[in-house]
Scaffold this motif. Structure first.
Motif, short mmCIF file in Angstrom:
data_model
loop_
_atom_site.label_atom_id
_atom_site.label_comp_id
_atom_site.label_asym_id
_atom_site.label_seq_id
_atom_site.Cartn_x
_atom_site.Cartn_y
_atom_site.Cartn_z
N LYS A 47 38.64 36.03 47.93
CA LYS A 47 40.03 35.90 47.00
C LYS A 47 39.89 36.76 45.78
CE LYS A 47 39.88 31.62 46.65
NZ LYS A 47 38.36 31.39 47.10
N SER A 48 38.63 36.70 44.99
CA SER A 48 38.50 37.36 43.54
C SER A 48 38.32 38.81 43.84
CB SER A 48 37.51 36.97 42.96
OG SER A 48 37.91 35.55 42.49
N THR A 49 37.70 39.16 45.22
CA THR A 49 37.42 40.51 45.28
C THR A 49 38.73 41.18 45.57
OG1 THR A 49 35.27 39.90 46.24
CG2 THR A 49 36.21 41.96 47.09
N ALA A 168 46.89 36.48 38.41
CA ALA A 168 46.24 35.39 37.54
C ALA A 168 45.22 34.68 38.79
CB ALA A 168 47.35 34.40 37.49
N ASP A 169 43.89 34.97 38.25
CA ASP A 169 42.73 34.25 39.10
C ASP A 169 42.46 32.89 38.50
OD1 ASP A 169 40.83 34.00 41.00
OD2 ASP A 169 39.84 35.82 40.83
N GLU A 170 42.75 31.93 39.32
CA GLU A 170 42.50 30.51 38.77
C GLU A 170 42.79 30.40 37.37
OE1 GLU A 170 39.22 28.16 40.50
OE2 GLU A 170 38.72 29.99 41.57
N PRO A 171 43.98 30.44 37.10
CA PRO A 171 44.50 30.54 35.68
C PRO A 171 44.23 28.84 35.14
CG PRO A 171 46.49 30.59 36.90
CD PRO A 171 45.32 31.03 37.70
#
Ligand SMILES: Nc1ncnc2c1ncn2[C@@H]1O[C@H](COP(=O)(O)OP(=O)(O)OP(=O)(O)O)[C@@H](O)[C@H]1O
Ligand SMILES: [Mg+2]
Length: 230
Positions: A47-49, A168-171
């Motif tokens: 996901k973050s990649t 937004a990555d795990e905001p």
């Protein structure tokens, strides 16, 4: 209808001592302007990649990424940075604020890079902090604010260049449940009232339910793409 984001057969492999390790395996995805998309999936599923590539912070190993109709997979670093500054606001789990700078200066910083004058920087940063309920914390340092307040500063900073897209990555990853829902209410309003496209990674289904579309990753593949179900 032209997509804001379109990726085709996108792959990413990280080089390691024992050869390249594939992390994304031929992702195809299209996101229209104004969508609100949640991305879920197990830890390590890519996901973050994927978000880093969408955010022009990293480049794919193969395949194409069209951002606002432009093929950014092959742009030189300077052009990529310019595209990123113009188009994308970032909100991260750890807030990524400058510790020694006030809320106002944190929010105004992207405008400095964009060459906006001092008065206009102050004006726009103040306006956004007031809109996110931080009018009384303009001069507070991050250490003087709660996690939710710090995340609101980060959202104000993400908005200050008026980007059409927020990533937004795990905001809400570092926030308690009540504060998480306050942050999600802000993002929902930005999407609904200003038509800002939002792509959000979360591990929590009740957070994903704020989105109108849910994309699920497993082992670097999209295994589900639909409406979040109750
Ligand atoms: N810079 C890197 N170099 C090498 N491998 C990496 C790098 N970044 C990520 N990886 C690997 O790629 C895979 C996917 O990582 P990624 O961070 O995209 O997962 P994720 O879905 O965001 O997980 P999480 O939910 O834990 O944040 C993992 O196996 C990870 O170890
Ligand atoms: Mg991640």
């Amino acid at each position: 209808m032209s997509a804001l984001i379109r990726v085709e057969q996108l792959t990413k492999a990280y080089p390691t001592g024992g050869g390249a390790v594939p992390v994304l395996h031929g992702i195809d995805l299209s996101i229209a302007p104004g969508e609100f998309v949640a991305i879920m999936g197990p830890s390590g599923s890519g996901k973050s990649t994927f978000m880093n590539i969408l955010g022009c912070l990293d480049v794919p190993s193969s395949g194409h990424y069209y951002l606002d109709g432009k093929d950014v997979s092959a742009l030189p670093p300077d052009d990529l940075a310019a595209m990123r500054n113009r188009t994308i606001g970032f909100v991260f789990q750890g807030f990524n604020l400058l510790k020694r700078a006030s809320a106002l200066d944190n929010v105004a910083l992207p405008l400095l890079y964009a060459g906006v004058g001092k008065a206009e920087r102050r004006h726009r940063a103040t306006e956004l902090l007031q809109a996110t309920g931080l009018g009384r914390h303009l001069h507070s340092l991050p250490s003087q604010m709660s996690g939710g307040q710090q995340q609101r500063v980060a959202i104000a900073r993400a908005l200050v260049n008026r980007p059409p897209l927020i990533l937004a990555d795990e905001p809400t990853g570092n926030l308690d449940s009540h504060t998480s829902h306050e942050i999600m209410d802000i993002l929902t309003r930005l999407n609904r009232e200003q038509g800002i496209t939002i792509i959000l990674v979360t591990h929590e289904l009740d957070i994903a339910h704020y989105a109108k579309r849910l994309v699920r990753f497993v082992d670097g593949h999209i295994v589900e793409d639909g409406v979040p179900s109750r």
